[in-house]
Design a protein around this motif. Structure first.
Motif, PDB file in Angstrom:
ATOM      1  N   ALA A  93     -53.693 -71.013  12.591  1.00  0.00           N
ATOM      2  CA  ALA A  93     -52.229 -70.998  12.557  1.00  0.00           C
ATOM      3  C   ALA A  93     -51.650 -71.931  13.609  1.00  0.00           C
ATOM      4  CB  ALA A  93     -51.722 -69.571  12.772  1.00  0.00           C
ATOM      5  N   ARG A  94     -52.232 -71.909  14.812  1.00  0.00           N
ATOM      6  CA  ARG A  94     -51.740 -72.787  15.884  1.00  0.00           C
ATOM      7  C   ARG A  94     -51.881 -74.254  15.490  1.00  0.00           C
ATOM      8  NH1 ARG A  94     -53.082 -75.984  19.871  1.00  0.00           N
ATOM      9  NH2 ARG A  94     -55.275 -75.944  19.270  1.00  0.00           N
ATOM     10  N   VAL A  95     -53.045 -74.619  14.960  1.00  0.00           N
ATOM     11  CA  VAL A  95     -53.279 -76.004  14.555  1.00  0.00           C
ATOM     12  C   VAL A  95     -52.357 -76.392  13.414  1.00  0.00           C
ATOM     13  CG1 VAL A  95     -54.977 -77.578  13.548  1.00  0.00           C
ATOM     14  CG2 VAL A  95     -55.660 -76.022  15.385  1.00  0.00           C
ATOM     15  N   ALA A  96     -52.175 -75.485  12.447  1.00  0.00           N
ATOM     16  CA  ALA A  96     -51.320 -75.785  11.302  1.00  0.00           C
ATOM     17  C   ALA A  96     -49.886 -76.065  11.737  1.00  0.00           C
ATOM     18  CB  ALA A  96     -51.353 -74.640  10.297  1.00  0.00           C
ATOM     19  N   VAL A  97     -49.361 -75.243  12.644  1.00  0.00           N
ATOM     20  CA  VAL A  97     -47.984 -75.434  13.107  1.00  0.00           C
ATOM     21  C   VAL A  97     -47.857 -76.747  13.875  1.00  0.00           C
ATOM     22  CG1 VAL A  97     -46.226 -74.556  14.695  1.00  0.00           C
ATOM     23  CG2 VAL A  97     -47.380 -72.998  13.114  1.00  0.00           C
TER      24      VAL A  97
END
Length: 390
Positions: A350-354
């Protein structure tokens, strides 16, 4: 090309925007300058039936409280034990998840109901909500939603339950795309968007079948979706629909697409590889479809839609997907081979996607959007009869 670069290219390619919008950016949407996985929710009391309402503070996400009858609560906790009818005793908070795969932070009994507090983040797929209430069908005994796989060499309740959660989310996504299609028609969207929304709905049917089938492969239980309570679907303005599409598709499905691609890269079970290869490709197209709709909404809605999306981008944060590691009945390696990511791995996805996909692509979309045209339909609302049959 890594998974985030690939996904960013898919989205920007669909928008016909330059692919070099940047991966690791200097702007951290979390505002923390570090990984959001380190943040968690704090609570006093974490079990159902405690008799008092505990305090819950969400470090990430928004606190949401919801109450159920004991029977409903046990259904949410993946059905009553041994299939019996539960008429009392609330399941512990750790067993209860809302329709966005967020585990309850605390639980208590109130007027004979089982109440729980959640820290609401993004879903593990495209969520379906009505009037702000997330809807998810219960899992019930049935065989017609099962993709056929041979039983796994080693049964695992942990793996089966993880795939069952995904199956229920994929099933809810069917309803989300059905509503999205109606809104596209009501807003006068081009036929390409409508056709792709219909295709996405068909994809989600197959995703649900694959996930229910994998749940049976590892757990041995033949389960499928029960009735989904849809309620009345109220018309939304174009800017409200754009905000919903950004949250449900631009954020939630982009995270789901990246997580599916990463799970595929680490899986080794042959049935899982077959299913995840289909799901990862489809979810990437669905994420791109959400951004294509945002481009249409910006063109059709003008300043109101732009302001709404700029506000969403300004407040964009890494959603809390999981709160704690679940106890596994298999090794972490076996869990991973079955296409499952740990809570820490999901949070990192999720962190990388955002940071590397959602934020830079949203900025590129807003930068490349044309100024609001004269006579734009900003603030238009779907006709009240737009969802009527006939």
């Amino acid at each position: 090309m890594n998974a985030s670069d690939r996904l960013r290219s898919v989205i920007l390619g669909a928008l016909l925007l330059p692919l070099g919008c940047g991966g690791n950016t200097s702007e951290d949407p979390t505002g923390s300058g570090g990984s959001a996985g380190s943040g968690s929710s704090t609570s006093s009391g974490g079990t159902g039936g405690t008799g008092g309402k505990p305090a819950v503070t969400c470090t990430y996400g928004t606190k949401v409280e919801d109450c159920f009858t004991p029977e409903q609560a046990w259904n949410i906790a993946n059905n009553p034990p041994q299939g019996g009818d539960v008429v009392g005793n609330c399941p512990p908070a750790g067993l209860v998840q809302n329709s966005c795969c967020n585990t309850a932070q605390a639980g208590w009994e109130e007027s004979g109901q089982c109440c729980y507090a959640f820290c609401e983040g993004a879903c593990c797929g495209r969520p379906f909500s009505v009037d702000g209430v997330l809807r998810l069908a219960p899992a019930v005994p049935r065989e017609d939603w099962l993709a056929r796989f041979e039983p796994a060499d080693e049964r695992s309740r942990s793996i089966a339950e993880a795939w069952l959660r995904d199956a229920r989310m994929e099933h809810a996504s069917i309803a989300s795309f059905a509503r999205f299609t109606l809104e596209l028609l009501a807003f006068g969207a081009p036929p390409e968007l409508i056709a792709d929304a219909q295709r996405a709905m068909a994809d989600e049917i197959e995703h649900a079948r694959l996930c229910f089938g994998l749940a049976e492969r590892f757990g041995g239980r033949k389960l499928g979706p029960g009735p989904l309570e849809t309620g009345a679907i109220e018309p939304r303005s174009l800017e409200a629909a754009a905000v919903a599409a950004f949250r449900e598709g631009g954020v939630a499905e982009t995270i789901a697409a990246l997580a599916a691609r990463q799970a595929l890269e680490r899986a080794s079970d042959p049935a899982v590889l077959t299913a995840l290869a289909r799901i990862a490709d489809d979810e990437e197209r669905h994420a791109a479809l959400a951004f294509r709709f945002l481009a249409f909404a910006l063109d059709a809605g003008g300043a109101d839609v732009r302001l709404a999306l700029e506000s969403e981008l300004a407040s964009l944060a890494v959603p809390l997907l999981e709160t704690a590691d679940r106890a596994l009945d298999v090794s972490a390696e076996v869990f991973q081979s079955a296409g499952r990511l740990s809570p820490a791995e999901l949070q990192e996805a999720a962190r990388v996607a955002v940071r590397e996909v959602i934020a830079p692509c949203a900025r590129a979309l807003l930068a490349g959007a044309a100024p609001a045209p004269l006579g734009s339909r900003a603030g238009q609302r779907v006709r009240s009869d737009a969802f009527s049959s006939g």
